[in-house]
Design an enzyme around this catalytic site. Structure first.
Site, PDB file in Angstrom:
ATOM      1  N   SER A   1       0.848  -1.193   0.000  1.00 14.03           N
ATOM      2  CA  SER A   1       0.000   0.000   0.000  1.00 14.03           C
ATOM      3  C   SER A   1       0.889   1.251   0.000  1.00 14.03           C
ATOM      4  CB  SER A   1      -0.969  -0.063   1.186  1.00 14.03           C
ATOM      5  OG  SER A   1      -2.041   0.829   1.016  1.00 14.03           O
TER       6      SER A   1
ATOM      7  N   HIS B   1      -7.874  -5.787   0.028  1.00 15.62           N
ATOM      8  CA  HIS B   1      -6.678  -4.957   0.138  1.00 15.62           C
ATOM      9  C   HIS B   1      -5.587  -5.624   0.968  1.00 15.62           C
ATOM     10  CE1 HIS B   1      -4.473  -1.250  -0.268  1.00 15.62           C
ATOM     11  NE2 HIS B   1      -4.299  -1.177   1.036  1.00 15.62           N
TER      12      HIS B   1
END
Length: 253
Positions: free
Chosen positions: A96, A229
């Protein structure tokens, strides 16, 4: 879980001693994340691979330090802490926000004549993709809702007001660094890039993960895993397989 600072530098944590290692992996956490996120990876790889996890200011043993709101400054400081880590062949892995920090640190290594063996970027759109995101401008409840939606933090922690008060400042500064970041036009690295992404990640569509292809003059690969995610938390065996294959190939080469 014991963290050993690398040569006393608070930016760098090592969880396992690997004196016989012939490769080094440096891992960069996500927004709000900490070095300990990579403890399981260190436990799996230690021995042949020396894992160093980056600890950003404002969390865990650095919670007394102010968070950094500019990703380029974050990369500058991380690079200064890591610049002598290339005594072993060096691989970078970032998830991320950490993917962008890893990319910028790789650029800094190459800018002074250093070499990165490979860059793994996980759960993040390529830097060339423009999309307005300003989670940092939300109130505390909005930031907590964003984190809850990502399923990256134990829900019990989000219900603990005292813990929330401790982590929210670093979360907000991380989001500000992430969402105000703009890559230098045409910025590339000379090392191969592998992008990893969950097939149900609403923050990183496959087409936007594919855009990392634009950031390297070397080989590019895209690996897709089942999950959202934080697919890497639910698919540790598969992700570890990718890293093991990389290090086995690097050793053969």
């Amino acid at each position: 879980m014991t963290s050993l600072s690398l040569d006393g530098d608070p930016w760098c944590s090592r969880f396992h001693s690997s004196p016989a290692a012939d490769r080094r992996l440096v891992c960069f956490p996500h927004a709000g994340g900490s070095a300990s996120f990579y403890f399981p990876v260190s436990a799996e790889l230690h021995g042949s691979v020396d894992l160093v996890a980056v600890q950003y200011p404002g969390r865990q043993d650095r919670r007394g330090k102010r968070g950094i709101e500019d990703l380029q400054i974050m990369a500058d400081q991380a690079f200064e802490a890591l610049r002598h880590c290339d005594d072993l062949p060096l691989t970078l892995f970032g998830h991320s926000m950490g993917a962008l920090v890893a990319f910028e640190v790789a650029r800094r290594f190459e800018g002074v004549g250093g070499r990165i063996d490979h860059l793994f970027v996980s759960g993040r759109k390529g830097p060339s993709v423009a999309r307005q995101e300003r989670v940092d401008l939300l109130g505390d409840e909005g930031i907590v809702a964003e984190i809850r939606a990502m399923s990256g933090t134990d829900a019990r922690l989000l219900e603990d007001e005292e813990l929330l008060c401790m982590v929210l400042p670093s979360l907000r500064s991380d989001y500000r660094a992430l969402e105000t970041y703009r890559a230098t036009p045409g910025a590339v690295v000379a090392c191969p890039i592998t992008a990893l992404v969950g097939d149900q990640d609403p923050w990183t569509p496959l087409s936007e993960a594919e855009a990392w292809r634009n950031q390297t003059t070397a080989a590019f690969d895209l690996k897709v895993f089942p999950g959202g995610h934080f697919y890497l938390s639910s698919r540790p065996v598969e992700v570890m397989g990718v890293l093991r294959d990389h290090f086995a190939g690097a050793l053969g080469a």
